[in-house]
Write an enzyme that holds these catalytic residues in place. Structure first.
Site, PDB file in Angstrom:
ATOM      1  N   GLU A 101     -12.463  -9.707  -5.119  1.00  0.00           N
ATOM      2  CA  GLU A 101     -11.015  -9.817  -4.945  1.00  0.00           C
ATOM      3  C   GLU A 101     -10.632 -11.112  -4.233  1.00  0.00           C
ATOM      4  O   GLU A 101      -9.474 -11.489  -4.214  1.00  0.00           O
ATOM      5  CB  GLU A 101     -10.454  -8.603  -4.209  1.00  0.00           C
ATOM      6  CG  GLU A 101     -11.128  -8.271  -2.892  1.00  0.00           C
ATOM      7  CD  GLU A 101     -10.570  -6.989  -2.248  1.00  0.00           C
ATOM      8  OE1 GLU A 101      -9.567  -6.454  -2.728  1.00  0.00           O
ATOM      9  OE2 GLU A 101     -11.159  -6.551  -1.243  1.00  0.00           O
TER      10      GLU A 101
ATOM     11  N   HIS B 256       0.813  -1.220   0.000  1.00  0.00           N
ATOM     12  CA  HIS B 256       0.000   0.000   0.000  1.00  0.00           C
ATOM     13  C   HIS B 256       0.846   1.270   0.000  1.00  0.00           C
ATOM     14  O   HIS B 256       0.404   2.298  -0.512  1.00  0.00           O
ATOM     15  CB  HIS B 256      -1.037  -0.049   1.118  1.00  0.00           C
ATOM     16  CG  HIS B 256      -2.177  -0.949   0.731  1.00  0.00           C
ATOM     17  ND1 HIS B 256      -2.159  -2.297   0.981  1.00  0.00           N
ATOM     18  CD2 HIS B 256      -3.313  -0.691   0.030  1.00  0.00           C
ATOM     19  CE1 HIS B 256      -3.264  -2.835   0.479  1.00  0.00           C
ATOM     20  NE2 HIS B 256      -3.979  -1.881  -0.103  1.00  0.00           N
TER      21      HIS B 256
HETATM   22  C1  PEP Z   1      -7.311  -4.461  -4.826  1.00  0.00           C
HETATM   23  O1  PEP Z   1      -7.134  -5.378  -4.025  1.00  0.00           O
HETATM   24  O2  PEP Z   1      -7.128  -4.571  -6.044  1.00  0.00           O
HETATM   25  C2  PEP Z   1      -7.756  -3.142  -4.360  1.00  0.00           C
HETATM   26  C3  PEP Z   1      -8.157  -2.224  -5.195  1.00  0.00           C
HETATM   27  O3  PEP Z   1      -7.731  -2.900  -3.033  1.00  0.00           O
HETATM   28  P1  PEP Z   1      -6.409  -2.734  -2.140  1.00  0.00           P
HETATM   29  O4  PEP Z   1      -5.240  -2.571  -3.084  1.00  0.00           O
HETATM   30  O5  PEP Z   1      -6.595  -1.529  -1.288  1.00  0.00           O
HETATM   31  O6  PEP Z   1      -6.356  -3.993  -1.366  1.00  0.00           O
HETATM   32 MG    MG Z   2      -7.908  -5.299  -2.025  1.00  0.00          MG
END
Ligand code: PEP
Ligand code: MG
Length: 756
Positions: A603, A362
């Protein structure tokens, strides 16, 4: 053997110093395998051969002197073949080289294994024995395991080649550090390391001037920690694992121990500084616990130290000025938290460098949305020597130059100017729609994490916000934001984007996103208490957020709510119930609400197989390709070691997306993609071909994606999607896309900005 392996691995993990690591390894291996010599060779400075960098059993003067050219000697053979070589009569092998100048006797038995980091050969670990001996499989496996552990350390040292083996390596960091590209671009600034956490061993033995003021500061710090603990304990009362909750209880009890704090106050009154007095009492009391026979009571010593550190942190942060950053600074750390990034004014932030992590961590995602170059996964590079140095962060190629010479800086400035010029050209597309030559429209939206991304998102011509990661604004605080605070944050974003839609995702913590005030320690964090699982288990936290979202939307009407980590339809039912309750609570408190659209992230792979059931419960879907790729390919998205296996163009991922698109179409539910894949122009064309109608990405990626979508017809994109689905590996897909982009004359800025 396992014990030795564990001990050596631990020793290697506890050091960032290559010399120490090597010394531990050669001695430990020699003793464990009862061989006559154990040696390590690493790639030399010129990258043309290998130099002996450590030995136990061979003349120490040979270290730094014995070299093998590539392709020379048995050492060269091990590196060349990239697999273990075991010989019982090495002296008969044509590649055998004898080194009598160092008094070497002719060794008969030889076992060598390669040292490799991310498939890059770095050297070899060798053992030798004078008499005949056949090394067994266990011994090979042992040596391979040690070589694997050594690779991380050696990788850090080898950035300068084995020349770095000289004694000055500890003082001078390597001139070039290689990692993984995290966020594209180039930035130059001064390295800033994290400030040391509160630690008792750094507390000086100070005498204090005003005992009364010291005592007051100490009592305030204790009161602040007590309030913090009670609040956390109350918040966590529901659904928290009992041991976490119990820990809070123990802390509060310890805080209420009069004796402990009376002792500290007494010392302060006798003239010691608050910090020094606290250190003394905590150390003494912890020792008493440590000496107890009962293991439970012994363990309280660590609780006590933890508690002491919390109080110390309050004492010290109460005394220190807010941190001042250099005009251009590069944040460096093992991990760089979102809170740390948010602490620096964006205009001063020149780059981010992490020794761990990958482009899908992140921190890297936030760096991309803020347009800050980032390099991830440097490996075990000692970071302290970098403090205060000038760093050039080349996020496009995953490199960091330490104290770069003027010609390197000039080169990068030229490339950077070119990149800006092409970005300016792309910006001309701002007002044009993302429409294919055959008239198909794709909505391009922005991903936003912090309010500081908003301006960029607005500038980019985004047609809405496809993903607002609400957790980021939880992560930059010291405690849970109140309902009113949340309302303010959400309302500002809804207002600035109105009437365009804003999709806010409910709190998605866990995995690599921790909250400093909500302790989560899990073995398999990405498979654990994360996203919707955590919020459903903590209805207090969840209801507060839902109420804040509903209140923020009053009179706006452009809010959509997105649920992370959905793996079963029942989770959506539970959310619906809470949403009804949140709305009722808002109404009864005098806050009118209106209905909002509810969506599920796709996801977790199980969701793909439940599209029909989910579609009966939600209004839209959004595919999170970051986690979907992680879970489908079983590749931890923040692990640098496996980063090369993470590829959203893997045909399996594409088929999963295809199946989701069909499911959404059958149920008449709109579908978007909001993972990083959507911001890769080549992947974006494929996603359009697969039937995705909305793409949400870092605002900086919108122009390049728009150009690609305006170049390829939908029909062409569909044909490419058919080929990609039939491909056997990601490389085939990438090659097909590269060829199509080359033919279309798109020298893709993708090559610069995409994360691969
Ligand atoms: C993902 O998992 O693709 C997403 C958009 O969420 P994050 O990256 O915050 O887990
Ligand atoms: Mg995600």
């Amino acid at each position: 053997m396992l014990d030795t392996l564990r001990r050596l691995t631990q020793a290697l993990n506890n050091t960032t110093d290559l010399d120490t690591g090597l010394a531990v390894v050669v001695h430990g291996v020699k003793t464990q395998l009862a061989v006559d010599a154990c040696s390590v060779y690493l790639v030399d400075a010129s990258d043309t051969g290998f130099v002996l960098v450590a030995t136990d059993g061979f003349d120490p003067r040979a270290v730094g002197s014995v070299r093998f050219a590539r392709g020379e000697g048995l050492v060269g053979l091990v590196v060349e073949r990239q697999r273990p070589i075991s010989l019982s009569n090495a002296q008969d092998h044509p590649r055998f080289r004898h080194l009598p100048q160092f008094g070497e006797q002719v060794h008969h038995a030889f076992l060598g294994v390669p040292i490799t980091h991310l498939r890059q050969p770095l050297g070899a670990l060798i053992v030798r024995q004078l008499n005949d001996r056949v090394f067994g499989r266990d011994e090979q496996a042992f040596l391979l395991a040690i070589a694997g552990e050594l690779a991380g350390l050696a990788h850090a040292g080898s950035s300068r080649g084995a020349q770095g083996f000289s004694a000055d390596r500890k003082r001078a960091p390597p001139a070039l550090l290689r990692g993984i590209k995290g966020a594209p671009g180039i930035g130059i600034g001064t390295c800033v390391l994290p400030s040391a956490a509160a630690a008792f061993d750094t507390v000086p033995d100070l005498r204090a001037e005003g005992a009364q003021a010291e005592a007051l500061a100490f009592q305030r710090a204790v009161a602040a920690v007590r309030a913090e603990l009670i609040l956390s304990a109350q918040r966590l009362a529901a659904g928290v694992p009992t041991e976490t909750h119990a820990m809070f209880g123990v802390y509060v009890e310890l805080l209420d121990d009069d004796e402990l704090f009376a002792d500290t106050l007494e010392r302060i009154r006798a003239g010691e500084s608050g910090a020094a007095a606290l250190r003394e009492t905590i150390t003494l009391h912890a020792r008493v616990f440590e000496e107890m026979a009962d293991p439970y009571l012994r363990a309280r010593a660590e609780d006590l130290r933890g508690l002491g550190r919390r109080v110390l942190l309050h004492l010290q942060s109460g005394m220190t000025e807010p941190r001042i950053y250099p005009e251009r600074c590069v944040l460096v750390g093992e991990e760089v938290s979102i809170a740390r990034i948010a602490d620096v004014p964006v205009a001063q932030l020149a780059g981010i460098v992490c020794s761990r992590g990958s482009p899908y961590s992140h921190a890297a995602i936030l760096a991309r949305t803020l347009r800050i170059p980032a390099v991830m996964g440097l490996g075990k590079v000692p970071l302290e020597p970098l403090a205060g140095r000038r760093l050039l962060v080349d996020g496009t190629h995953g490199r960091v130059y330490v104290d770069p010479p003027p010609d390197v800086v000039a080169d990068f400035e030229r490339v950077s100017a070119q990149q800006h010029a092409s970005a300016d050209k792309l910006a001309a597309l701002r007002e044009l729609p993302a429409q294919t030559p055959d008239g198909a429209r794709v909505a391009l939206q922005a991903n936003v994490g912090l309010s500081s991304d908003l301006a960029t998102a607005l500038d980019s011509g985004a047609e809405g916000i496809g993903l607002f990661r609400t957790e980021f604004s939880f992560m930059v605080r010291d405690s849970f934001p109140s309902e009113d605070e949340q309302v303010r944050v959400y309302r500002e974003i809804l207002a600035r984007f109105a009437p365009r839609p804003v999709t806010m995702r409910t709190l998605d913590v866990g995995g690599d996103k921790g909250l400093p005030y909500f302790p989560l320690q899990e073995e398999n964090a990405f498979l654990g208490w994360r996203g919707i699982r955590l919020t459903l288990d903590n209805p207090g936290i969840f209801l507060t957020q839902l109420r804040a979202l509903l209140r923020a939307n009053a009179g706006m009407g452009n809010l959509k709510v997105l649920l992370p980590m959905i793996s079963s339809a029942r989770e959506v039912d539970a959310v619906r119930e809470l949403l009804v309750r949140a709305a009722a609570e808002c109404e009864s408190a005098g806050h009118p609400t209106q209905a909002v659209e509810l969506g599920a992230m796709i996801e977790v792979p199980s969701a793909i197989f439940q599209m029909a059931a989910l579609a009966r419960r939600v209004d839209f879907f959004s595919i999170g390709t970051n986690d979907l790729t992680q879970y489908l390919l079983a590749v931890d998205r923040s692990n640098a070691r496996v980063a090369r296996h993470f590829d959203s163009l893997h045909p399996a991922v594409l088929r999963a997306i295809d199946s989701t698109a069909r499911g959404a179409l059958d149920a008449w539910r709109p579908l978007s993609v909001c993972g990083e894949m959507a911001g890769d122009p080549q992947a974006a064309v494929l996603l359009m071909g697969l039937g995705v109608e909305t793409l949400s990405m870092a605002a900086a990626s919108i122009p390049a994606v728009k150009l690609a979508l305006r170049t390829f017809s939908r029909q062409r994109a569909q044909a490419m999607a058919v080929l990609a689905l039939a491909a056997e590996d990601p490389l085939e897909v990438r090659q097909m896309l590269n060829a199509a982009f080359d033919d279309a004359g798109l020298k893709s800025p993708a090559a610069e900005s995409e994360v691969r």
